[in-house]
Design a protein around this motif. Structure first.
Motif, short mmCIF file in Angstrom:
data_model
loop_
_atom_site.label_atom_id
_atom_site.label_comp_id
_atom_site.label_asym_id
_atom_site.label_seq_id
_atom_site.Cartn_x
_atom_site.Cartn_y
_atom_site.Cartn_z
N LEU A 142 47.87 66.59 38.59
CA LEU A 142 49.22 66.33 38.11
C LEU A 142 49.38 64.87 37.70
N ALA A 143 48.83 63.96 38.51
CA ALA A 143 48.91 62.54 38.18
C ALA A 143 48.19 62.24 36.87
N GLU A 144 47.05 62.90 36.66
CA GLU A 144 46.29 62.68 35.43
C GLU A 144 47.07 63.13 34.19
N LYS A 145 47.87 64.19 34.35
CA LYS A 145 48.68 64.67 33.22
C LYS A 145 49.72 63.62 32.82
N PHE A 146 50.39 63.05 33.83
CA PHE A 146 51.39 62.02 33.54
C PHE A 146 50.72 60.76 32.98
N GLN A 147 49.57 60.39 33.52
CA GLN A 147 48.87 59.19 33.07
C GLN A 147 48.29 59.37 31.67
N SER A 148 48.09 60.64 31.25
CA SER A 148 47.54 60.90 29.92
C SER A 148 48.58 60.71 28.81
N ILE A 149 49.86 60.62 29.20
CA ILE A 149 50.92 60.36 28.21
C ILE A 149 50.97 58.86 27.95
N PRO A 153 54.91 50.61 26.03
CA PRO A 153 53.87 49.84 26.73
C PRO A 153 53.37 50.56 28.00
N MET A 154 52.09 50.33 28.33
CA MET A 154 51.49 50.86 29.53
C MET A 154 51.54 49.78 30.62
N VAL A 155 51.81 50.19 31.85
CA VAL A 155 51.98 49.25 32.96
C VAL A 155 50.99 49.58 34.07
N SER A 156 50.29 48.56 34.57
CA SER A 156 49.34 48.74 35.67
C SER A 156 50.11 48.83 36.99
N ILE A 157 49.72 49.79 37.84
CA ILE A 157 50.35 49.95 39.15
C ILE A 157 49.29 49.92 40.24
N LYS A 158 49.73 49.72 41.47
CA LYS A 158 48.80 49.68 42.59
C LYS A 158 48.11 51.03 42.72
N GLY A 160 45.14 51.19 40.95
CA GLY A 160 44.17 51.03 39.87
C GLY A 160 44.43 51.88 38.65
N THR A 161 45.65 52.36 38.43
CA THR A 161 45.95 53.20 37.27
C THR A 161 47.02 52.55 36.40
N LYS A 162 47.19 53.13 35.19
CA LYS A 162 48.22 52.68 34.27
C LYS A 162 49.13 53.83 33.90
N VAL A 163 50.43 53.55 33.78
CA VAL A 163 51.40 54.59 33.41
C VAL A 163 52.29 54.05 32.30
N SER A 164 52.86 54.97 31.53
CA SER A 164 53.78 54.58 30.46
C SER A 164 55.11 54.14 31.04
N LEU A 165 55.64 53.05 30.54
CA LEU A 165 56.95 52.57 30.97
C LEU A 165 58.02 53.64 30.75
N MET A 194 56.00 59.67 43.16
CA MET A 194 55.03 58.58 43.04
C MET A 194 53.63 59.03 43.42
N MET A 195 53.53 59.81 44.51
CA MET A 195 52.22 60.23 45.00
C MET A 195 51.54 61.21 44.05
N TYR A 196 52.28 62.28 43.68
CA TYR A 196 51.67 63.35 42.90
C TYR A 196 51.85 63.18 41.40
N GLY A 197 52.92 62.49 40.99
CA GLY A 197 53.15 62.30 39.57
C GLY A 197 52.46 61.09 38.99
N LEU A 198 52.36 60.01 39.80
CA LEU A 198 51.79 58.77 39.29
C LEU A 198 50.48 58.38 39.98
N GLY A 199 50.11 59.08 41.05
CA GLY A 199 48.85 58.78 41.74
C GLY A 199 48.91 57.54 42.62
N VAL A 200 50.10 57.20 43.12
CA VAL A 200 50.25 56.02 43.98
C VAL A 200 49.85 56.38 45.41
#
Length: 330
Positions: A142-149, A153-158, A160-165, A194-200
């Motif tokens: 699930l996190a990979e699906k959100f991160q694939s969008i 700008p893309m933002v780095s989060i704790k 080690g991944t990046k997500v779209s603003l 945060m855990m499942y959608g963004l991989g935090v």
């Protein structure tokens, strides 16, 4: 006997309940209003007072726990600020929906049913994930699906991944609407998002959640206070008890296993759902036993789960002591 306009027995109940909720808040990263608001509903307060007072409690408790999580390095400030912006806008929309439903005479019913459904669904999903070996893979997918969008700008989060603003702001806005509608800081939705959608990581999700709740809770409480839907005789004794509990719970996150955090979290959500459902049955069929059951579920579950958190922390400390003794002997 009354103190500050509230019966002494009820004052003691609110202080004790605040202590339990503060412990759970510091541990789970939620403002506790996911239990406080239903508790006020089952005690007979109207929906707007329950929602407004719940949000005020969110703000006061979050300030205490946020400082503790900061000390543990469990806060992603960039991610927290994105959620603050999105949720602030969403809360205003959610509040408008509550007052519109109140004018139609449906606010209490709709808020209660929404609580039952949301708490039950999120609780069951998290309980399933905590008890199945595939939970990590499902969460990662699930996190990979959100991160694939990748909308810049893309933002780095704790973690080690990046997500779209923009994806993050849209998620925050949706949670903010529910927060303003249900009178919660959004923690019971934001932590799994945060855990499942963004991989935090779970501990960082808790700390960041607490950080953003400080702002969203303050804004939500302010908007309801302007409408006179905030009862300080409820909020102040709850805050008095939660001041100590929040520090205990925040410290426990560094000691307890992440899977245990998820299971405890799910148990609290399911208990809250069952309590509001029981209260509605009691009111619908004029059966006092269901109203009493709802109170037992709310206060009993808070006592049991906060006790389990403290016990798990003590066990973790005891397990670490022999290892430290061995290292000292070497």
């Amino acid at each position: 006997m009354e103190l500050f306009g509230i019966a002494a027995g009820q004052l003691g109940l609110f202080i004790s309940f605040g202590l339990l909720i503060g412990t759970l808040f510091g541990f789970f990263g939620m403002g506790g209003s996911f239990l406080v608001t239903p508790a006020l509903l089952v005690m007979g307060y109207d929906s707007t007072t329950a929602v407004g007072s719940g949000l005020a409690f969110v703000f006061g408790t979050s300030v205490i726990a946020a400082l503790r999580h900061r000390d543990h390095g469990q806060v992603d400030y960039k991610l927290g600020l994105m959620f603050i912006v999105g949720m602030t806008a969403g809360i205003e929309v959610g509040k408008g929906v509550v007052y519109y439903l109140k004018a139609l005479g449906f606010a209490d019913l709709v808020v209660s049913i929404s609580y039952i459904g949301l708490l039950a669904i999120v609780g069951l999903l998290m309980l399933r994930d905590a008890r199945t070996e595939s939970s990590d893979d499902d969460g990662s997918a699930l996190a990979e699906k959100f991160q694939s969008i990748k909308i810049p700008p893309m933002v780095s989060i704790k973690g080690g991944t990046k997500v779209s603003l923009w994806v993050t702001l849209a998620m925050a806005f949706a949670i903010g609407i529910l927060s303003g509608f249900l009178g919660v800081g959004g923690g019971f939705l934001l932590m799994p998002a945060m855990m499942y959608g963004l991989g935090v990581p779970a501990a960082v999700a808790v700390g960041t959640d607490v950080f953003q709740i400080t702002a969203s809770g303050a804004f939500g409480a302010f908007t309801y206070a302007q409408s006179g839907a905030l009862d300080l005789t409820i909020v102040l004794p709850l805050l008095a008890g939660s001041a100590m509990g929040a520090r205990i719970g925040a410290g426990a996150t560094a000691l307890v296993n992440e899977d245990d955090i998820t299971e405890y979290f799910a148990a609290m959500l399911l208990a809250g759902s069952a309590a509001v459902a029981s209260r509605n049955l009691g009111n619908a069929y004029d059966m006092g036993v269901f109203n009493q059951l709802s109170k037992v579920l709310i206060f009993g579950s808070a006592l049991l789960v906060s006790g389990a958190v403290i016990w798990a922390s003590i066990q973790s400390i005891r397990e670490d002591e022999p290892a430290e003794s061995v290292h000292a002997a070497d």
